[in-house]
Design an enzyme around this catalytic site. Sequence first.
Site: not given
Ligand code: FPP
Length: 253
Positions: A137, A43, A26
């Site tokens: 893994l 991302h 997150d």
């Molecule tokens: C949460 O941060 C993250 C996500 C919803 C996506 C997680 C994705 C990745 C780490 C990259 C993609 C990975 C793959 C394998 C495709 P947020 O966007 O909710 O952050 P915020 O709460 O600060 O807005």
Amino acid sequence: MTASQRSRTPESEGMSDPAHVAIIMDGNGRWAKARGLPRVAGHRAGVQALRAAVRAAPDLGIEWLTVYAFSSENWSRPKSEVTDLMGLLKLFIRRDLAELHQNGVRVRVIGDRDGLSSDIRALLEEAEALTCQNRSLNLVIAFNYGGRDEIARAARKIAQAVDAGVIAPEEVTQDAFAEYLDTAGMPDPDLVIRTSGELRLSNFLPWQAAYSEFVFLPCYWPDFSRNELVEAIRTYAGRDRRYGGVPARDVAL
Ligand code: FPP
């Protein structure tokens, strides 16, 4: 060779290792905002942090690494961000699959595949098929995953199995039910890590994390590195897991 047979690095020496670590990655959006960048940049940086975690995991005794990459609730984000996240998954599989395979990583995907486009489904199937014999893994990618949705889908499948006479209602135990979840055959997570300072489970593995230890870190996911993973494992090693019982040292009291 399993991860637990592998020689340990000094930083993990002596720890009681969590075999299964699950991560809520997150804070990508806030990381990007703090730098005046578009959310997609967060991302993209998040994918880099994921690569680093996958590379570090086997050395730290981790055998299973489950990551929350796209939740069934993430469809409510702006269309452009959903497209970016789908694109990043495709890029991750296309670019990293060869390296993952070479490093002995087995890729598995949990979540509702019916809701994904056919090209993504094909890529996920290709990644799973290519790496199915790997043992260094297990990387479990939760994509279009929601815990309640997973439980509802499992309940539907088990109701159909009862209807078909494959299983009797009295045989629906916790263990039997777990075999109908997306995570059938996988161990429950020992440790769930969430970055970005939020203190929520957000529909991530609610059944499987019933007895997991939780470590909440303040850093945003793109800033997560091997050091944070080591620190979280150290915190885990100091915990007393009782599974509803009492510690052995207190039994005679
Ligand atoms: C949460 O941060 C993250 C996500 C919803 C996506 C997680 C994705 C990745 C780490 C990259 C993609 C990975 C793959 C394998 C495709 P947020 O966007 O909710 O952050 P915020 O709460 O600060 O807005």
